[in-house]
Design an enzyme around this catalytic site. Structure first.
Site, PDB file in Angstrom:
ATOM      1  N   GLU A 147       9.555  16.690  14.903  1.00  0.00           N
ATOM      2  CA  GLU A 147       9.960  16.514  13.505  1.00  0.00           C
ATOM      3  C   GLU A 147       9.102  17.420  12.620  1.00  0.00           C
ATOM      4  O   GLU A 147       7.870  17.378  12.694  1.00  0.00           O
ATOM      5  CB  GLU A 147       9.763  15.054  13.085  1.00  0.00           C
ATOM      6  CG  GLU A 147      10.219  14.791  11.652  1.00  0.00           C
ATOM      7  CD  GLU A 147       9.904  13.374  11.168  1.00  0.00           C
ATOM      8  OE1 GLU A 147       8.764  12.912  11.358  1.00  0.00           O
ATOM      9  OE2 GLU A 147      10.797  12.755  10.578  1.00  0.00           O
TER      10      GLU A 147
ATOM     11  N   CYS B 123      13.904  11.114   5.910  1.00  0.00           N
ATOM     12  CA  CYS B 123      13.905  10.826   7.364  1.00  0.00           C
ATOM     13  C   CYS B 123      15.256  11.107   7.982  1.00  0.00           C
ATOM     14  O   CYS B 123      15.356  11.364   9.175  1.00  0.00           O
ATOM     15  CB  CYS B 123      13.523   9.366   7.582  1.00  0.00           C
ATOM     16  SG  CYS B 123      14.563   8.247   6.627  1.00  0.00           S
TER      17      CYS B 123
ATOM     18  N   LYS C  50       0.879  -1.170   0.000  1.00  0.00           N
ATOM     19  CA  LYS C  50       0.000   0.000   0.000  1.00  0.00           C
ATOM     20  C   LYS C  50       0.916   1.220   0.000  1.00  0.00           C
ATOM     21  O   LYS C  50       1.438   1.618   1.030  1.00  0.00           O
ATOM     22  CB  LYS C  50      -0.926   0.037   1.215  1.00  0.00           C
ATOM     23  CG  LYS C  50      -2.099   1.000   0.976  1.00  0.00           C
ATOM     24  CD  LYS C  50      -2.595   1.709   2.211  1.00  0.00           C
ATOM     25  CE  LYS C  50      -1.731   2.808   2.704  1.00  0.00           C
ATOM     26  NZ  LYS C  50      -1.564   3.974   1.806  1.00  0.00           N
TER      27      LYS C  50
ATOM     28  N   GLU D   7      10.444   1.616  10.324  1.00  0.00           N
ATOM     29  CA  GLU D   7      11.399   2.711  10.076  1.00  0.00           C
ATOM     30  C   GLU D   7      10.613   3.993  10.265  1.00  0.00           C
ATOM     31  O   GLU D   7       9.738   4.310   9.456  1.00  0.00           O
ATOM     32  CB  GLU D   7      11.951   2.634   8.645  1.00  0.00           C
ATOM     33  CG  GLU D   7      12.665   1.338   8.296  1.00  0.00           C
ATOM     34  CD  GLU D   7      13.996   1.171   8.985  1.00  0.00           C
ATOM     35  OE1 GLU D   7      14.471   2.149   9.605  1.00  0.00           O
ATOM     36  OE2 GLU D   7      14.550   0.070   8.944  1.00  0.00           O
TER      37      GLU D   7
HETATM   38  P1  NAD Z   1       2.683   8.438   7.445  1.00  0.00           P
HETATM   39  O1  NAD Z   1       2.951   7.703   8.706  1.00  0.00           O
HETATM   40  O2  NAD Z   1       1.632   9.470   7.449  1.00  0.00           O
HETATM   41  O3  NAD Z   1       2.256   7.420   6.274  1.00  0.00           O
HETATM   42  C1  NAD Z   1       3.111   6.377   5.860  1.00  0.00           C
HETATM   43  C2  NAD Z   1       2.260   5.266   5.258  1.00  0.00           C
HETATM   44  O4  NAD Z   1       1.424   4.730   6.275  1.00  0.00           O
HETATM   45  C3  NAD Z   1       1.320   5.744   4.139  1.00  0.00           C
HETATM   46  O5  NAD Z   1       1.216   4.751   3.149  1.00  0.00           O
HETATM   47  C4  NAD Z   1      -0.003   5.909   4.874  1.00  0.00           C
HETATM   48  O6  NAD Z   1      -1.116   5.800   4.034  1.00  0.00           O
HETATM   49  C5  NAD Z   1       0.069   4.729   5.853  1.00  0.00           C
HETATM   50  N1  NAD Z   1      -0.760   4.877   7.046  1.00  0.00           N
HETATM   51  C6  NAD Z   1      -1.115   6.019   7.689  1.00  0.00           C
HETATM   52  N2  NAD Z   1      -1.889   5.731   8.751  1.00  0.00           N
HETATM   53  C7  NAD Z   1      -2.045   4.383   8.784  1.00  0.00           C
HETATM   54  C8  NAD Z   1      -2.729   3.479   9.640  1.00  0.00           C
HETATM   55  N3  NAD Z   1      -3.442   3.906  10.686  1.00  0.00           N
HETATM   56  N4  NAD Z   1      -2.670   2.162   9.378  1.00  0.00           N
HETATM   57  C9  NAD Z   1      -1.954   1.700   8.331  1.00  0.00           C
HETATM   58  N5  NAD Z   1      -1.285   2.509   7.472  1.00  0.00           N
HETATM   59  C10 NAD Z   1      -1.319   3.832   7.700  1.00  0.00           C
HETATM   60  O7  NAD Z   1       4.078   9.007   6.958  1.00  0.00           O
HETATM   61  P2  NAD Z   1       4.354   9.972   5.721  1.00  0.00           P
HETATM   62  O8  NAD Z   1       3.823  11.310   6.069  1.00  0.00           O
HETATM   63  O9  NAD Z   1       3.901   9.294   4.477  1.00  0.00           O
HETATM   64  O10 NAD Z   1       5.955   9.999   5.683  1.00  0.00           O
HETATM   65  C11 NAD Z   1       6.730  10.873   6.424  1.00  0.00           C
HETATM   66  C12 NAD Z   1       7.227  10.200   7.694  1.00  0.00           C
HETATM   67  O11 NAD Z   1       7.947   9.020   7.369  1.00  0.00           O
HETATM   68  C13 NAD Z   1       8.196  11.065   8.484  1.00  0.00           C
HETATM   69  O12 NAD Z   1       7.917  10.948   9.858  1.00  0.00           O
HETATM   70  C14 NAD Z   1       9.548  10.448   8.172  1.00  0.00           C
HETATM   71  O13 NAD Z   1      10.550  10.687   9.130  1.00  0.00           O
HETATM   72  C15 NAD Z   1       9.180   9.004   8.080  1.00  0.00           C
HETATM   73  N6  NAD Z   1      10.179   8.259   7.307  1.00  0.00           N
HETATM   74  C16 NAD Z   1      11.027   7.428   7.962  1.00  0.00           C
HETATM   75  C17 NAD Z   1      12.013   6.744   7.254  1.00  0.00           C
HETATM   76  C18 NAD Z   1      12.974   5.812   7.941  1.00  0.00           C
HETATM   77  O14 NAD Z   1      13.617   5.039   7.245  1.00  0.00           O
HETATM   78  N7  NAD Z   1      13.117   5.867   9.245  1.00  0.00           N
HETATM   79  C19 NAD Z   1      12.112   6.931   5.867  1.00  0.00           C
HETATM   80  C20 NAD Z   1      11.228   7.797   5.239  1.00  0.00           C
HETATM   81  C21 NAD Z   1      10.255   8.463   5.960  1.00  0.00           C
END
Ligand code: NAD
Length: 505
Positions: A405, A303, A194, A269
């Site tokens: 963040e 990230c 997804k 992650e």
């Molecule tokens: P997000 O958590 O909003 O969404 C990430 C994914 O999770 C999306 O596909 C979203 O649709 C899904 N999602 C959201 N709520 C959900 C739920 N309740 N159940 C299941 N799936 C759900 O994150 P984002 O805004 O897309 O990305 C930015 C974040 O990702 C930042 O916090 C960044 O630091 C983090 N990030 C971390 C890494 C790492 O390797 N540590 C890498 C890239 C991004």
């Protein structure tokens, strides 16, 4: 429409938009409820695609088809043939480089120079590297002496986890998706992915590649929709054996809670609030250049990006001036123009969030060195989600903009007087993903790195990646590690087989 592909062009009002469909059991299809949602180009605010929305039934069908594939040719395939298929996927991505580049840039607005150097090549490389690593993963063997004087041989054997749910974010959509899909398939799993609803393009294109190279139906499935609906249905599906998630720490906590009743294997992650520590004995130009990259690359939406910069007091003023200059040299605008060096944020919603932090920093008493607003851009980019690269100084370490963040092109710079002070400030965070340390003193580099509470520390560099190394965060930045053998360990179940030997030797 070409029925072999998930993307086709149709006319909506006056503009032409693509259609991204679900991919289930080797076929592109509409969601059962025939609903869709728009895919917006963040550089212009225009709709570029309509995306099929998965219903609960579609999610179930995707999981069932994945499960079925494990009983069919995929599950029975010799490992060498499976890994050859992975290499073919990597080759085919390179052949269709331009298609992936266009889809990724249209979805994210990231500058073409960045996407063609990092996102798409890394997507292809992930399949090749994990194919090689999976072939060479060693197994441990222990010989045991039993009480009756005979011996037993213990050896480990790996089997796939089963059906893996892959939930990925929007910031590096293709790179992070393939970083999970490739090792999962290398280990013999089937996946239901997804992608973020903001960036459905490259995950759908990858489905075309799966069919082109002959990956059996059901091995790779794509469902589209919001996390709080489609994502939650997927992670709670009883037939899912493992969940690999990259995204916000808060989302990770929710997923953990929802997955708990079925006791799923998890790899997380998560977010970061990464520090950079710059010592006066560093190579000044390289430290400025490296920090500018670590703060502003991908509009701060990595990230690993630095949001807290700690600079030894002796060079504090000079450093601020130099980083300011780098920030002001960045050129926002058309992501397809090779001269553009700063893309938009991912969405208008994300821009509102970042701008609220810009406002908060001023309210908290910061001095704005540069930025803090919205750049003036010509049409059609005046409707994109752009913000100015921004630098603050003068805040206490307790300020919210230093604690939370932001995920934008922004940092706060703080002076320090001793190594201990720098380490204490860097560690004073609920996150622990990555740090950058700039010094020419080797002993200091070792010492500081050993003290930092981060999963990854770069010395005199940033984002220098070897895909065999462990990748992940401490504290609220993650659970588990990905990369190299660590990914392969997550995507497989390890069994110990103990054979008692009757023959004495
Ligand atoms: P997000 O958590 O909003 O969404 C990430 C994914 O999770 C999306 O596909 C979203 O649709 C899904 N999602 C959201 N709520 C959900 C739920 N309740 N159940 C299941 N799936 C759900 O994150 P984002 O805004 O897309 O990305 C930015 C974040 O990702 C930042 O916090 C960044 O630091 C983090 N990030 C971390 C890494 C790492 O390797 N540590 C890498 C890239 C991004």
């Amino acid at each position: 429409m070409n029925h072999k592909t998930g993307a086709f062009i149709f006319s909506l009002n006056v503009s032409c938009v693509k259609k991204y469909q679900l991919f289930i059991d080797g076929h592109f299809k509409e969601g059962k409820n025939k609903e869709s949602f728009p895919d917006i180009d963040p550089a212009t605010g225009k709709t570029i695609a309509e995306v099929s929305l998965a219903s609960d039934k579609d999610v179930d069908q995707a999981v069932q088809s994945a499960k079925q594939s494990l009983k069919g040719p995929w599950g029975k395939m010799q490992i060498q043939n499976r890994l050859d298929l992975l290499r073919k996927i990597g080759d085919r991505i390179q052949e269709r480089f331009q298609d992936f580049l266009n889809a990724e840039i249209s979805d994210t607005g990231k500058p073409i120079t960045l996407a063609q150097k990092i996102d798409i090549p890394r997507g292809a490389a992930n399949f090749k590297i994990f194919a090689d690593l999976a072939r060479n993963l060693p197994a441990e063997i222990y010989e045991t002496q039993t009480e009756d004087g005979s011996r037993a041989l213990n050896y480990e054997s790996r089997v796939p986890l089963g059906v893996v749910a892959i939930i990925s974010p929007w910031n590096l959509p293709f790179l992070l998706l393939t970083w999970k899909v490739a090792p999962a398939l290398a280990c013999g799993n089937a996946v239901v992915v997804k992608p973020s609803s903001e960036t459905p393009g490259t995950a759908t294109l990858l489905a075309e590649i799966m069919n082109e190279v002959g990956v059996p139906p059901g091995v790779y499935n794509v469902i589209h929709g919001q996390g709080s609906t489609v994502g939650e249905v997927l992670i709670q599906h009883p037939e899912i054996s493992g969940i690999t998630f990259t995204g916000e720490s808060g989302t990770g906590a929710k997923i953990m809670e929802k997955a708990a009743p079925n006791l799923k294997k998890l790899s997380f992650e998560l977010g970061g609030k990464n520090p950079a520590i710059i010592f006066a004995d560093s190579d000044f130009e390289k430290a400025v250049e490296g920090t500018a990259r670590s703060v502003f690359m991908n509009t701060g939406q990595v990230c690993l990006c630095t949001e807290r910069v700690y600079v030894e007091r002796k060079i504090f003023e000079k450093f601020i001036e130099s980083l300011k200059q780098k920030a002001e040299e960045l050129k926002p605008g058309d992501p397809f123009n090779v001269k553009t060096t700063l893309g938009p944020l991912i969405s208008e919603k994300q821009r509102e969030k970042v701008l609220s932090y810009y406002k908060m920093a001023v309210e908290e008493g910061s001095e704005v060195i540069t930025g803090g607003g919205i750049p003036d851009l010509p049409p059609p980019f005046h409707q994109g989600a752009f913000v100015e690269p921004t630098i603050w100084i003068g805040l206490k370490e307790t300020a919210r903009v230093i604690k939370e963040e932001i995920f934008g092109p922004v940092c706060h710079i703080q002076p320090f007087d001793s190594e201990e002070e720098a380490v204490a400030m860097a560690n004073n965070s609920s996150y622990g993903l990555a740090a950058a340390v700039w010094t020419n003193d080797l002993n200091k580099a070792h010492y500081i790195s050993s003290q930092l509470e981060t999963g990854i520390t770069w010395v005199n560099s940033w984002y220098l990646r070897d895909l065999r190394t462990p990748f992940g965060g401490m504290k609220k930045s993650g659970i588990g590690r990905e990369g190299g053998k660590y990914s392969l360990q997550f995507y497989s179940e390890i069994r110990n087989i103990c054979i008692k030997l009757s023959m004495e030797y």
